[in-house]
Design a protein around this motif. Structure first.
Motif, short mmCIF file in Angstrom:
data_model
loop_
_atom_site.label_atom_id
_atom_site.label_comp_id
_atom_site.label_asym_id
_atom_site.label_seq_id
_atom_site.Cartn_x
_atom_site.Cartn_y
_atom_site.Cartn_z
N LEU A 1 1.01 -1.32 -0.14
CA LEU A 1 -0.08 -0.08 -0.11
C LEU A 1 0.83 1.26 -0.06
N ASP A 2 1.87 1.11 0.74
CA ASP A 2 2.88 2.24 0.58
C ASP A 2 3.65 2.56 -0.64
N LYS B 1 5.14 5.24 -5.83
CA LYS B 1 5.42 4.89 -7.41
C LYS B 1 4.85 6.09 -8.02
N ILE B 2 3.46 6.65 -7.75
CA ILE B 2 2.86 7.66 -8.36
C ILE B 2 3.84 8.99 -8.34
N VAL B 3 4.33 9.20 -7.29
CA VAL B 3 5.04 10.43 -6.93
C VAL B 3 6.65 10.22 -7.84
N ASP C 1 7.27 12.69 -10.94
CA ASP C 1 8.73 13.37 -11.08
C ASP C 1 9.25 13.04 -12.04
N ALA C 2 9.33 11.86 -12.82
CA ALA C 2 10.01 11.57 -14.00
C ALA C 2 9.33 12.33 -15.25
N LEU C 3 7.95 12.43 -14.99
CA LEU C 3 7.39 13.18 -16.12
C LEU C 3 7.92 14.58 -16.28
#
Length: 173
Positions: free
Chosen positions: A154-155, A160-162, A166-168
């Motif tokens: 869950l963490d 992963k979204i962050v 950040d990569a985007l």
């Protein structure tokens, strides 16, 4: 000092009472042990609430007949020392095995657990059993592992979204 008939009856009753509450018992031939070594065994076992007694064969056989451990009565030959544990067979076996490993002159003659005779080599298996505290700790760690993995999973989703955002952002710059 020789025991009179009443003292012998008392001793048989005492051993019978102990055997009635016992979970694990060991008899061993103690020939060749010094008095100091026997006292050392008594000290070690007293800390762990293990009953140790040198009992004459006939009296031990009589006490065994009155208990669930009568199956080992035929193994009582020669000078024997009786070790009895009311609980925690793993700790009992560890203590007895360690003493026997350190004193080669003592030899296990019989081993019984909850009224069932075991092969004397089974003491190694009993010694490998965890103590009550170790068993509870293992159980709790096994119960905790799935919850820990769920929390990590869950963490990982927001992390992963962050990282993706950040990569985007980095790719647009």
């Amino acid at each position: 000092m020789a025991l009179n008939l009443e003292a012998k009856k008392e001793l048989v009753n005492e051993v019978s009472d102990i055997l009635g509450k016992a979970e694990t018992i060991v008899t061993a031939d103690y020939r060749g042990l010094t008095a100091n070594q026997l006292n050392e065994l008594r000290k070690i076992t007293k800390k762990s609430d293990i009953y140790i007694k040198v009992v004459k064969n006939n009296m031990l056989k009589m006490a065994l007949k009155k208990s669930e451990f009568s199956v080992i009565g035929d193994k009582i030959v020669g000078p024997q020392i009786l070790a009895v544990s009311k609980e925690n067979p793993g700790e009992f076996a560890k203590i007895i095995k360690k003493f026997i490993d350190n004193n080669e002159k003592i030899e296990i003659k019989s081993l019984a657990y909850k009224g069932n005779e075991l092969d004397v080599s089974e003491i190694k298996k009993l010694a490998s059993l965890p103590t009550y505290e170790e068993a509870i700790a293992k159980l709790l760690s096994v119960m905790q592992a799935p919850i820990q993995k769920l929390l990590v999973t869950l963490d990982a989703i927001p992390t992963k979204i962050v990282r993706t955002l950040d990569a985007l952002k980095e790719s647009k710059n």
